[in-house]
Motif scaffolding. Structure first.
Motif, PDB file in Angstrom:
ATOM      1  N   ILE A   5       1.165  -1.109  -0.082  1.00 23.14           N
ATOM      2  CA  ILE A   5       0.160  -0.048   0.166  1.00 23.14           C
ATOM      3  C   ILE A   5       0.921   1.192   0.076  1.00 23.14           C
ATOM      4  CG2 ILE A   5      -1.887   1.162   1.200  1.00 23.14           C
ATOM      5  CD1 ILE A   5      -2.254  -1.520   2.644  1.00 23.14           C
ATOM      6  N   SER A   6       0.659   2.158  -0.920  1.00 26.19           N
ATOM      7  CA  SER A   6       1.469   3.430  -1.083  1.00 26.19           C
ATOM      8  C   SER A   6       1.077   4.437  -0.013  1.00 26.19           C
ATOM      9  CB  SER A   6       1.320   4.053  -2.381  1.00 26.19           C
ATOM     10  OG  SER A   6       0.025   4.306  -2.499  1.00 26.19           O
ATOM     11  N   PRO A   7       1.901   5.226   0.440  1.00 22.83           N
ATOM     12  CA  PRO A   7       1.467   6.237   1.625  1.00 22.83           C
ATOM     13  C   PRO A   7       0.257   7.313   1.001  1.00 22.83           C
ATOM     14  CG  PRO A   7       3.883   6.072   1.318  1.00 22.83           C
ATOM     15  CD  PRO A   7       3.287   5.314   0.161  1.00 22.83           C
ATOM     16  N   ALA A   8       0.171   7.490  -0.336  1.00 27.25           N
ATOM     17  CA  ALA A   8      -0.741   8.236  -0.833  1.00 27.25           C
ATOM     18  C   ALA A   8      -2.207   7.732  -0.737  1.00 27.25           C
ATOM     19  CB  ALA A   8      -0.566   8.895  -2.060  1.00 27.25           C
ATOM     20  N   ARG A   9      -1.923   6.355  -1.136  1.00 28.80           N
ATOM     21  CA  ARG A   9      -3.221   5.432  -1.293  1.00 28.80           C
ATOM     22  C   ARG A   9      -3.772   5.240   0.203  1.00 28.80           C
ATOM     23  NH1 ARG A   9      -5.697   1.553  -4.444  1.00 28.80           N
ATOM     24  NH2 ARG A   9      -6.849  -0.169  -3.439  1.00 28.80           N
ATOM     25  N   LEU A  10      -3.050   5.112   1.023  1.00 30.71           N
ATOM     26  CA  LEU A  10      -3.314   4.751   2.533  1.00 30.71           C
ATOM     27  C   LEU A  10      -3.843   5.807   3.306  1.00 30.71           C
ATOM     28  CD1 LEU A  10      -3.366   2.907   5.006  1.00 30.71           C
ATOM     29  CD2 LEU A  10      -0.893   3.582   5.114  1.00 30.71           C
ATOM     30  N   SER A  11      -3.404   7.327   2.666  1.00 33.05           N
ATOM     31  CA  SER A  11      -3.823   8.382   3.422  1.00 33.05           C
ATOM     32  C   SER A  11      -5.505   8.681   2.906  1.00 33.05           C
ATOM     33  CB  SER A  11      -2.884   9.578   2.962  1.00 33.05           C
ATOM     34  OG  SER A  11      -1.740   9.603   3.511  1.00 33.05           O
ATOM     35  N   LEU A  12      -5.563   8.587   1.445  1.00 30.76           N
ATOM     36  CA  LEU A  12      -7.049   8.576   0.997  1.00 30.76           C
ATOM     37  C   LEU A  12      -7.776   7.445   1.553  1.00 30.76           C
ATOM     38  CD1 LEU A  12      -8.823   9.849  -0.942  1.00 30.76           C
ATOM     39  CD2 LEU A  12      -8.025   8.129  -2.944  1.00 30.76           C
ATOM     40  N   LEU A  13      -7.379   6.320   1.782  1.00 36.04           N
ATOM     41  CA  LEU A  13      -8.107   5.228   2.318  1.00 36.04           C
ATOM     42  C   LEU A  13      -8.790   5.580   3.836  1.00 36.04           C
ATOM     43  CD1 LEU A  13      -9.398   2.295   2.068  1.00 36.04           C
ATOM     44  CD2 LEU A  13      -7.207   1.503   2.723  1.00 36.04           C
ATOM     45  N   VAL A  14      -7.508   5.948   4.617  1.00 36.51           N
ATOM     46  CA  VAL A  14      -7.971   6.503   5.810  1.00 36.51           C
ATOM     47  C   VAL A  14      -9.050   7.560   6.015  1.00 36.51           C
ATOM     48  CG1 VAL A  14      -7.003   7.464   8.117  1.00 36.51           C
ATOM     49  CG2 VAL A  14      -5.820   5.727   7.059  1.00 36.51           C
ATOM     50  N   ALA A  15      -8.978   8.507   5.179  1.00 39.76           N
ATOM     51  CA  ALA A  15      -9.936   9.798   5.185  1.00 39.76           C
ATOM     52  C   ALA A  15     -11.186   9.184   4.571  1.00 39.76           C
ATOM     53  CB  ALA A  15      -9.396  10.739   3.960  1.00 39.76           C
ATOM     54  N   ALA A 148     -15.865  -1.612   7.341  1.00 38.34           N
ATOM     55  CA  ALA A 148     -15.445  -3.265   6.788  1.00 38.34           C
ATOM     56  C   ALA A 148     -15.670  -3.297   5.141  1.00 38.34           C
ATOM     57  CB  ALA A 148     -16.570  -4.212   7.310  1.00 38.34           C
ATOM     58  N   GLY A 149     -16.737  -2.668   4.675  1.00 41.69           N
ATOM     59  CA  GLY A 149     -16.832  -2.740   3.208  1.00 41.69           C
ATOM     60  C   GLY A 149     -15.748  -1.873   2.636  1.00 41.69           C
ATOM     61  N   ILE A 150     -15.417  -0.607   2.913  1.00 43.22           N
ATOM     62  CA  ILE A 150     -14.125   0.030   2.355  1.00 43.22           C
ATOM     63  C   ILE A 150     -13.070  -0.588   2.612  1.00 43.22           C
ATOM     64  CG2 ILE A 150     -12.991   2.374   2.353  1.00 43.22           C
ATOM     65  CD1 ILE A 150     -15.638   2.429   1.181  1.00 43.22           C
ATOM     66  N   LEU A 151     -12.838  -1.220   3.495  1.00 38.94           N
ATOM     67  CA  LEU A 151     -11.449  -1.825   3.581  1.00 38.94           C
ATOM     68  C   LEU A 151     -11.356  -3.124   2.811  1.00 38.94           C
ATOM     69  CD1 LEU A 151     -10.400  -1.138   7.447  1.00 38.94           C
ATOM     70  CD2 LEU A 151      -9.318  -0.056   5.439  1.00 38.94           C
ATOM     71  N   SER A 152     -12.373  -3.914   2.876  1.00 39.85           N
ATOM     72  CA  SER A 152     -12.441  -5.011   2.166  1.00 39.85           C
ATOM     73  C   SER A 152     -12.036  -4.683   0.753  1.00 39.85           C
ATOM     74  CB  SER A 152     -13.756  -5.952   2.411  1.00 39.85           C
ATOM     75  OG  SER A 152     -14.018  -6.130   3.692  1.00 39.85           O
ATOM     76  N   ALA A 153     -12.644  -3.843   0.081  1.00 34.78           N
ATOM     77  CA  ALA A 153     -12.738  -3.593  -1.195  1.00 34.78           C
ATOM     78  C   ALA A 153     -11.221  -2.834  -1.582  1.00 34.78           C
ATOM     79  CB  ALA A 153     -13.990  -2.369  -1.709  1.00 34.78           C
ATOM     80  N   ALA A 154     -10.870  -1.990  -0.926  1.00 38.16           N
ATOM     81  CA  ALA A 154      -9.558  -1.162  -0.978  1.00 38.16           C
ATOM     82  C   ALA A 154      -8.174  -1.998  -0.907  1.00 38.16           C
ATOM     83  CB  ALA A 154      -9.580   0.010  -0.073  1.00 38.16           C
ATOM     84  N   LEU A 155      -8.511  -3.010  -0.234  1.00 36.15           N
ATOM     85  CA  LEU A 155      -7.261  -3.943   0.319  1.00 36.15           C
ATOM     86  C   LEU A 155      -7.258  -5.098  -0.417  1.00 36.15           C
ATOM     87  CD1 LEU A 155      -6.914  -3.221   4.096  1.00 36.15           C
ATOM     88  CD2 LEU A 155      -5.644  -1.803   2.265  1.00 36.15           C
ATOM     89  N   ARG A 156      -8.002  -5.462  -1.353  1.00 36.86           N
ATOM     90  CA  ARG A 156      -7.963  -6.581  -2.270  1.00 36.86           C
ATOM     91  C   ARG A 156      -6.810  -6.829  -2.887  1.00 36.86           C
ATOM     92  NH1 ARG A 156     -12.741  -6.238  -4.326  1.00 36.86           N
ATOM     93  NH2 ARG A 156     -13.974  -7.208  -2.546  1.00 36.86           N
ATOM     94  N   GLY A 157      -5.999  -7.792  -2.788  1.00 39.54           N
ATOM     95  CA  GLY A 157      -4.859  -8.175  -3.450  1.00 39.54           C
ATOM     96  C   GLY A 157      -3.756  -7.243  -2.995  1.00 39.54           C
ATOM     97  N   ARG A 158      -3.650  -6.674  -1.782  1.00 37.24           N
ATOM     98  CA  ARG A 158      -2.681  -5.797  -1.081  1.00 37.24           C
ATOM     99  C   ARG A 158      -2.199  -6.726   0.079  1.00 37.24           C
ATOM    100  NH1 ARG A 158      -1.483  -1.316  -4.294  1.00 37.24           N
ATOM    101  NH2 ARG A 158      -3.285  -0.988  -5.499  1.00 37.24           N
TER     102      ARG A 158
END
Length: 325
Positions: A5-15, A148-158
């Motif tokens: 997970i890149s820092p930029a992607r992680l920051s957006l995901l947390v937001a 749960a839904g957002i993290l499940s979708a965003a972290l698939r394959g990571r």
């Protein structure tokens, strides 16, 4: 091979993940932030075990929130029913040490303790206890499901750090039930409608399935509470009135999610959690008093937990020692 997970992607995901909490903090539903934040930590804290674990924690948080929100309406039965809920949810954590979800399970136990010891106020209180309990449940459930839904979708394959799962050396769920149940009962009888539920949170975080982990968590928890409490106190003194504590609490929660994903040392996460809860569950006027209470409650509960584990080692040996003569 799965990409990190890149820092930029992680920051957006947390937001995106924390967006519902921002909405709750900006509405009359702000009183529900305490249990909702605990549910968010339980759900997001399970991400290293995959989507099913996050959904199970989201569902568990919602069910416990509903039951705990209704128990304060039972009058004289509150101490018995409130303690029973904490004991039963503690015993239900028996399978979690094998999959590395003890901390998330502890958050769910704490949701019950918070709502029975210090019931939250909602705009629906005037409509009756069922309406108020339903509002709390909907806020906790919707926020947990979103996370749960957002993290499940965003972290698939990571790729994420794999949790270390040593063989348990402590009867975790039984000890959690005894300690958390005992503190809940004392809080309901002696410290009702107070912040004493923090003792249950401390027990749920400090207690671990192995002795080595427990002593490590104990030191990290105390360090994180002292550092986080100190930071919260300074912020409460120096920040202008226009800056709401909830904003800082949500920023600290965002930091905690990042630290969890990155597998950072626990004392850093404990610091972020302390700042989060202090900022989100106190008004500016009583923030310093509440901060001091948090530190005292942490020390007492952590000490009781450590003593219980020491007795586990001492008492069996004492019983097995033959009598002289």
């Amino acid at each position: 091979m799965a990409a990190p997970i890149s820092p930029a992607r992680l920051s957006l995901l947390v937001a995106v993940v924390l967006a519902p909490l921002v909405v709750v903090a900006a509405t009359p539903l702000t009183g529900t932030l305490g249990p909702t934040v605990l549910a968010a930590i339980a759900t997001a804290g399970s991400l290293r075990r995959g989507a099913p674990a996050m959904w199970r924690m989201a569902a568990s948080s919602t069910i416990v929130a509903l039951l705990a929100a209704l128990i304060p309406t039972t009058g004289p039965a509150l101490p018995v029913l409130g303690t029973a809920l904490v004991v039963l949810t503690s015993l239900a954590t028996s399978a979690l040490p094998r999959v590395g979800l003890t901390s998330s399970g502890g958050m769910v136990v704490t949701i019950g303790a918070l709502l029975v010891i210090n019931p939250v106020v909602t705009p629906a209180d005037a409509a009756g206890p069922w309406a108020a309990a339903l509002v709390i449940t909907l806020v906790v459930g919707a926020t947990s499901a979103w996370i749960a839904g957002i993290l499940s979708a965003a972290l698939r394959g990571r790729t994420l750090p794999e949790p270390d799962l040593p063989t348990p050396t402590i009867p975790y769920s039984i000890l959690l039930a005894v300690l958390a149940g005992s503190f809940t009962l004392v809080c309901l009888l002696v410290f009702p409608d107070s912040n004493a539920w923090w003792t249950v949170l401390t027990i749920a975080i400090v207690l671990q399935p192995t002795r080595d982990r427990l002593w490590s968590k104990l030191g990290a928890r105390l360090l994180g509470t002292l550092v986080g409490g100190g930071v919260a106190a300074i912020l409460g003194l120096v920040l202008p009135p226009a800056i709401a504590p909830a904003i800082l609490g949500l920023l600290a929660l965002a930091a905690n999610v990042v630290l969890t994903v990155r597998g950072a040392p626990y004392w850093q996460s404990a610091t972020a959690v302390t700042i989060t809860v202090v900022m989100l569950t106190f008004d500016r006027g009583d923030l310093l008093q509440g901060d001091l209470q948090r530190i005292l409650f942490t020390a007492s509960a952590a000490g009781a937990t450590a003593l219980a584990v020491v007795l586990l080692d001492v008492l069996p040996g004492a019983r097995s020692t033959p009598r002289a003569g």
